[in-house]
Design a protein around this motif. Sequence first.
Motif, PDB file in Angstrom:
ATOM      1  N   THR A   3       0.805  -1.222   0.000  1.00  0.00           N
ATOM      2  CA  THR A   3       0.000   0.000   0.000  1.00  0.00           C
ATOM      3  C   THR A   3       0.841   1.278   0.000  1.00  0.00           C
ATOM      4  OG1 THR A   3      -0.143  -0.082   2.419  1.00  0.00           O
ATOM      5  CG2 THR A   3      -1.922  -1.126   1.161  1.00  0.00           C
ATOM      6  N   THR A   4       2.168   1.151   0.113  1.00  0.00           N
ATOM      7  CA  THR A   4       3.026   2.344   0.121  1.00  0.00           C
ATOM      8  C   THR A   4       3.413   2.789  -1.282  1.00  0.00           C
ATOM      9  OG1 THR A   4       5.087   1.066   0.265  1.00  0.00           O
ATOM     10  CG2 THR A   4       3.995   1.659   2.341  1.00  0.00           C
ATOM     11  N   MET A   5       3.095   2.005  -2.306  1.00  0.00           N
ATOM     12  CA  MET A   5       3.498   2.344  -3.667  1.00  0.00           C
ATOM     13  C   MET A   5       2.812   3.636  -4.103  1.00  0.00           C
ATOM     14  SD  MET A   5       3.557  -1.417  -5.470  1.00  0.00           S
ATOM     15  CE  MET A   5       4.518  -0.817  -6.842  1.00  0.00           C
ATOM     16  N   ALA A   6       3.576   4.526  -4.718  1.00  0.00           N
ATOM     17  CA  ALA A   6       3.060   5.852  -5.061  1.00  0.00           C
ATOM     18  C   ALA A   6       3.748   6.390  -6.298  1.00  0.00           C
ATOM     19  CB  ALA A   6       3.250   6.806  -3.883  1.00  0.00           C
ATOM     20  N   ALA A   7       3.164   7.412  -6.892  1.00  0.00           N
ATOM     21  CA  ALA A   7       3.727   8.084  -8.066  1.00  0.00           C
ATOM     22  C   ALA A   7       3.734   9.588  -7.819  1.00  0.00           C
ATOM     23  CB  ALA A   7       2.901   7.768  -9.314  1.00  0.00           C
ATOM     24  N   PHE A   8       4.686  10.279  -8.454  1.00  0.00           N
ATOM     25  CA  PHE A   8       4.744  11.726  -8.326  1.00  0.00           C
ATOM     26  C   PHE A   8       3.542  12.361  -9.001  1.00  0.00           C
ATOM     27  CE2 PHE A   8       8.616  12.178  -6.218  1.00  0.00           C
ATOM     28  CZ  PHE A   8       9.583  11.350  -6.769  1.00  0.00           C
ATOM     29  N   ASN A   9       2.994  13.412  -8.393  1.00  0.00           N
ATOM     30  CA  ASN A   9       1.882  14.139  -8.996  1.00  0.00           C
ATOM     31  C   ASN A   9       2.305  14.853 -10.274  1.00  0.00           C
ATOM     32  OD1 ASN A   9      -0.039  13.463  -7.012  1.00  0.00           O
ATOM     33  ND2 ASN A   9       0.786  15.026  -5.648  1.00  0.00           N
ATOM     34  N   ASP A  10       3.542  15.343 -10.312  1.00  0.00           N
ATOM     35  CA  ASP A  10       4.092  15.970 -11.513  1.00  0.00           C
ATOM     36  C   ASP A  10       5.204  15.063 -12.020  1.00  0.00           C
ATOM     37  OD1 ASP A  10       5.776  19.177 -12.194  1.00  0.00           O
ATOM     38  OD2 ASP A  10       5.378  17.430 -13.452  1.00  0.00           O
ATOM     39  N   VAL A  11       4.952  14.315 -13.057  1.00  0.00           N
ATOM     40  CA  VAL A  11       5.902  13.317 -13.533  1.00  0.00           C
ATOM     41  C   VAL A  11       7.132  13.934 -14.187  1.00  0.00           C
ATOM     42  CG1 VAL A  11       4.832  13.073 -15.810  1.00  0.00           C
ATOM     43  CG2 VAL A  11       6.077  11.128 -14.822  1.00  0.00           C
ATOM     44  N   MET A  12       7.028  15.181 -14.655  1.00  0.00           N
ATOM     45  CA  MET A  12       8.120  15.800 -15.400  1.00  0.00           C
ATOM     46  C   MET A  12       9.146  16.487 -14.495  1.00  0.00           C
ATOM     47  SD  MET A  12       7.238  14.801 -18.327  1.00  0.00           S
ATOM     48  CE  MET A  12       8.449  15.640 -19.341  1.00  0.00           C
ATOM     49  N   THR A  13       8.680  17.293 -13.553  1.00  0.00           N
ATOM     50  CA  THR A  13       9.591  18.009 -12.637  1.00  0.00           C
ATOM     51  C   THR A  13       9.099  17.845 -11.203  1.00  0.00           C
ATOM     52  OG1 THR A  13       8.346  20.060 -12.972  1.00  0.00           O
ATOM     53  CG2 THR A  13      10.278  19.706 -14.373  1.00  0.00           C
ATOM     54  N   PRO A  14       9.178  16.635 -10.656  1.00  0.00           N
ATOM     55  CA  PRO A  14       8.588  16.375  -9.335  1.00  0.00           C
ATOM     56  C   PRO A  14       9.255  17.090  -8.181  1.00  0.00           C
ATOM     57  CG  PRO A  14       9.902  14.505 -10.060  1.00  0.00           C
ATOM     58  CD  PRO A  14       9.822  15.432 -11.234  1.00  0.00           C
ATOM     59  N   GLY A  15      10.485  17.532  -8.343  1.00  0.00           N
ATOM     60  CA  GLY A  15      11.191  18.185  -7.248  1.00  0.00           C
ATOM     61  C   GLY A  15      11.314  19.684  -7.415  1.00  0.00           C
ATOM     62  N   LYS A  16      10.486  20.258  -8.292  1.00  0.00           N
ATOM     63  CA  LYS A  16      10.587  21.687  -8.556  1.00  0.00           C
ATOM     64  C   LYS A  16       9.212  22.331  -8.500  1.00  0.00           C
ATOM     65  CE  LYS A  16      12.493  24.950 -11.965  1.00  0.00           C
ATOM     66  NZ  LYS A  16      13.136  25.074 -13.286  1.00  0.00           N
ATOM     67  N   PHE A  17       9.119  23.454  -7.813  1.00  0.00           N
ATOM     68  CA  PHE A  17       7.862  24.191  -7.746  1.00  0.00           C
ATOM     69  C   PHE A  17       7.797  25.101  -8.977  1.00  0.00           C
ATOM     70  CE2 PHE A  17       4.400  25.460  -4.804  1.00  0.00           C
ATOM     71  CZ  PHE A  17       3.838  26.462  -5.584  1.00  0.00           C
ATOM     72  N   ASP A  18       7.032  24.660  -9.982  1.00  0.00           N
ATOM     73  CA  ASP A  18       6.928  25.418 -11.221  1.00  0.00           C
ATOM     74  C   ASP A  18       5.535  25.226 -11.814  1.00  0.00           C
ATOM     75  OD1 ASP A  18       8.974  22.988 -13.059  1.00  0.00           O
ATOM     76  OD2 ASP A  18       6.952  22.831 -12.223  1.00  0.00           O
ATOM     77  N   ASN A  19       5.358  25.577 -13.080  1.00  0.00           N
ATOM     78  CA  ASN A  19       4.049  25.462 -13.726  1.00  0.00           C
ATOM     79  C   ASN A  19       3.935  24.238 -14.623  1.00  0.00           C
ATOM     80  OD1 ASN A  19       5.798  26.412 -15.704  1.00  0.00           O
ATOM     81  ND2 ASN A  19       4.233  27.650 -16.715  1.00  0.00           N
ATOM     82  N   MET A  20       4.863  23.288 -14.488  1.00  0.00           N
ATOM     83  CA  MET A  20       4.843  22.100 -15.337  1.00  0.00           C
ATOM     84  C   MET A  20       3.581  21.268 -15.127  1.00  0.00           C
ATOM     85  SD  MET A  20       6.254  20.423 -17.743  1.00  0.00           S
ATOM     86  CE  MET A  20       7.879  21.193 -17.858  1.00  0.00           C
ATOM     87  N   TYR A  21       3.026  21.294 -13.933  1.00  0.00           N
ATOM     88  CA  TYR A  21       1.786  20.557 -13.667  1.00  0.00           C
ATOM     89  C   TYR A  21       0.708  20.933 -14.683  1.00  0.00           C
ATOM     90  CZ  TYR A  21      -2.748  19.706 -11.428  1.00  0.00           C
ATOM     91  OH  TYR A  21      -4.039  19.336 -11.176  1.00  0.00           O
ATOM     92  N   TYR A  22       0.566  22.212 -14.963  1.00  0.00           N
ATOM     93  CA  TYR A  22      -0.447  22.660 -15.908  1.00  0.00           C
ATOM     94  C   TYR A  22      -0.095  22.271 -17.341  1.00  0.00           C
ATOM     95  CZ  TYR A  22      -1.930  25.454 -11.926  1.00  0.00           C
ATOM     96  OH  TYR A  22      -2.341  25.845 -10.680  1.00  0.00           O
TER      97      TYR A  22
END
Length: 478
Positions: free
Chosen positions: A106-125
Amino acid sequence: MVGGPYYTVKFGRKDGFVSMVSHVEGNLPRVNMTMDQIIDMFAKKGFTIRDMVALTGGGHTIGFSHCSEFSSRLFYHSKKSPVDPDLNPKYATGLQKMCQNYTKDTTMAAFNDVMTPGKFDNMYYKNLPRGLGLLSTDSALFKDMRTRPLVQLYAANQSVFFEDFGHAMQKLSIYQVKTGRKGEAKKRMTTWLFKAPNAVLSSVSLHFSNRTFIKHLPVSTFLPRKINSKSLTTNRILSSSSSSSSSSSNFESLTSNQKQQVHLYIDALLQWNQKMNLTAVKDHNEVMERHIKDSLAIIPPIHDSYSSHENLSLIDVGSGPGLPGLILAIACPGWKVTVLESMKKRCAFMEHAVEVTGLSNVQVVRGRAEDLGHDLLFREKFDVAVARAVAEMRILAEYCLPLVRVGGLFVAAKGHEPQDEVKSAEIAIQLMGASVLQMSAVDSHSRYGQRTAIVCLKSHPTPRKYPRDPGTPAKEPL
């Protein structure tokens, strides 16, 4: 640090006396909600659709979600298709492989932003139109015509996203805020965490410490915007005992090779000091006590302020014979250290010391801080700027902060009880785009008492007119 916007929040808010997981229900959107439900939830709390879209991106640009939260999109979306057609096919295949055993682990997980998961930017959009939204609610943001224009706007203009996110966070910070006797002021977040019910602790049990988590948030959220006697006492101040416990005998924590490098440096310093004035100290043990130990004492406050501090770029302004710059380079071989000094003979000694000690992570630069502060190769390029025994804080702020990147630190090594000096530098520090993050009593003593490190966080770019012409900061401090 992961970057992201900076914004101010009002003073006076307090924390509640109780924190329970059950209180979250109905106050945060769930992954199976429709866009109508989410918009309605935010509207009832006074937040606009624009606020909601900005907060969603800010919440999902960093972090992860467990497979159980999006498994329905991968394995049993509908009778016609087990995979949600809104997902990019290759992305969906990769998620299926990663989450194939999610019911057992149950601990398996994926990053919400697959492209730049460690950066606070606008890539999510930018991900959403390409079918790279992890949760169904992510995809819904792009599909719904009420929110799609905002997704497209933020994808095209990161500055607008940052501005809107900051505005929404300011609104969030005063929503049903506790005041008066309804709450209490928390000076240490760890105090609440250790007293929290087990259910709450388990809900925040991630694969990193709460210390790391806190440091990955936009830091200025937690900082006072003015420096006064009250804020100086409520800023984080490390006592001598806590600082000593983390840095007890910094020299002894060095490897044998690093200790040898330090001794080689001291030998070279004392040898060259016989023919030129590099230091008033003449004895090996005294150099160790007054210079080496004092230089090493700067490291814990830097470590304490950066969650990831293995590969920092640092500039030592007014390094003199390489103190503290060369000692920091020895103790932290992963750092890229630039030592800045205006005098030719001191630069010559530092180049010799670099050769003798075998350092490969040091750049010796001859010049003035006022000039380098306008050089595009150096201006706002460093994670950390340090200064020791150079000038008072008003002058140092103008020397050092133009060289520090936004989100970086300026650390000034000071003596016993520097509060008055720091307070007088309030205007200078703010003009350079920074504020005081903490005053740390360090593991070093002078004849007047325990020494202090002043740590300033830069939250805004330095205006182009600073630093002023060479000599002006010293003659006319801000």
